[in-house]
Motif scaffolding. Structure first.
Motif, short mmCIF file in Angstrom:
data_model
loop_
_atom_site.label_atom_id
_atom_site.label_comp_id
_atom_site.label_asym_id
_atom_site.label_seq_id
_atom_site.Cartn_x
_atom_site.Cartn_y
_atom_site.Cartn_z
N ARG A 55 91.18 -3.60 79.50
CA ARG A 55 91.90 -4.83 79.14
C ARG A 55 93.17 -4.54 78.33
N MET A 56 93.83 -3.46 78.72
CA MET A 56 95.11 -3.12 78.12
C MET A 56 96.20 -3.59 79.07
N SER A 57 96.98 -4.56 78.64
CA SER A 57 98.01 -5.09 79.53
C SER A 57 99.23 -4.16 79.52
N PHE A 58 99.83 -4.03 80.68
CA PHE A 58 101.01 -3.18 80.86
C PHE A 58 101.87 -3.81 81.95
N ASP A 59 103.13 -3.46 81.94
CA ASP A 59 104.07 -4.01 82.92
C ASP A 59 104.39 -3.02 84.04
N ASP A 60 104.35 -1.74 83.72
CA ASP A 60 104.77 -0.76 84.71
C ASP A 60 104.23 0.62 84.35
N ILE A 61 104.02 1.45 85.37
CA ILE A 61 103.64 2.85 85.17
C ILE A 61 104.54 3.69 86.08
N THR A 62 105.14 4.71 85.50
CA THR A 62 105.90 5.70 86.27
C THR A 62 105.25 7.06 86.01
N VAL A 63 105.10 7.84 87.07
CA VAL A 63 104.53 9.17 86.93
C VAL A 63 105.61 10.19 87.28
N GLN A 64 105.90 11.07 86.34
CA GLN A 64 106.85 12.15 86.57
C GLN A 64 106.05 13.44 86.71
N ALA A 65 106.33 14.22 87.74
CA ALA A 65 105.59 15.45 87.98
C ALA A 65 106.55 16.64 87.91
N LYS A 66 106.22 17.58 87.04
CA LYS A 66 106.98 18.83 86.95
C LYS A 66 106.10 19.93 87.52
#
Length: 127
Positions: A55-66
């Motif tokens: 129940r943690m609200s969030f607007d967006d997730i971006t995943v950066q992979a190195k």
């Protein structure tokens, strides 16, 4: 899945469409790109579900992979650093750390390669 050779590499048809795979990125996705994409997107999708269940609200997730590759071993992928950028106004760093631990345990792609590729996760919260 069935992969058919063509003059530039291989291809397979799935419900979404045709996937072109080639060692030359002019003609399709390179195999290492697909591997890294699978790990990053699986982790991102699991993290999304975990945050929703917590129940943690969030607007967006971006995943950066190195990606780190070992040139002496046919360019083998040795390490993948996943950095999650989560946008939301009421996110707790402590809860995010717990969410990432659950994500790691439940991502089938990470679990599939954990003994051969060193995967680390980090995150930042953006308000």
């Amino acid at each position: 899945m069935e992969f058919k050779m063509n003059e530039k590499g291989f291809e397979t048809t799935v419900d979404y469409g045709t996937l072109h795979i080639s060692g030359n990125e002019e003609y399709g996705f390179r195999p290492f790109q697909l591997l890294v994409s699978s790990i990053a997107v699986c982790s991102g999708g699991v993290l999304r579900k975990v945050l929703e269940r917590m129940r943690m609200s969030f607007d967006d997730i971006t995943v950066q992979a190195k990606v780190t590759r070992v040139e002496d071993e046919p360019n083998r992928i040795s390490d993948i650093q996943l950095h999650f950028v989560i946008k939301g106004s009421e996110l707790s760093e402590d809860k995010m750390e717990k969410a990432l631990k659950v994500t790691r345990k439940n991502c089938s792609m990470v679990q599939s390669v954990k003994d051969s590729i060193h995967i680390t996760e980090s995150f930042e919260i953006i308000v």
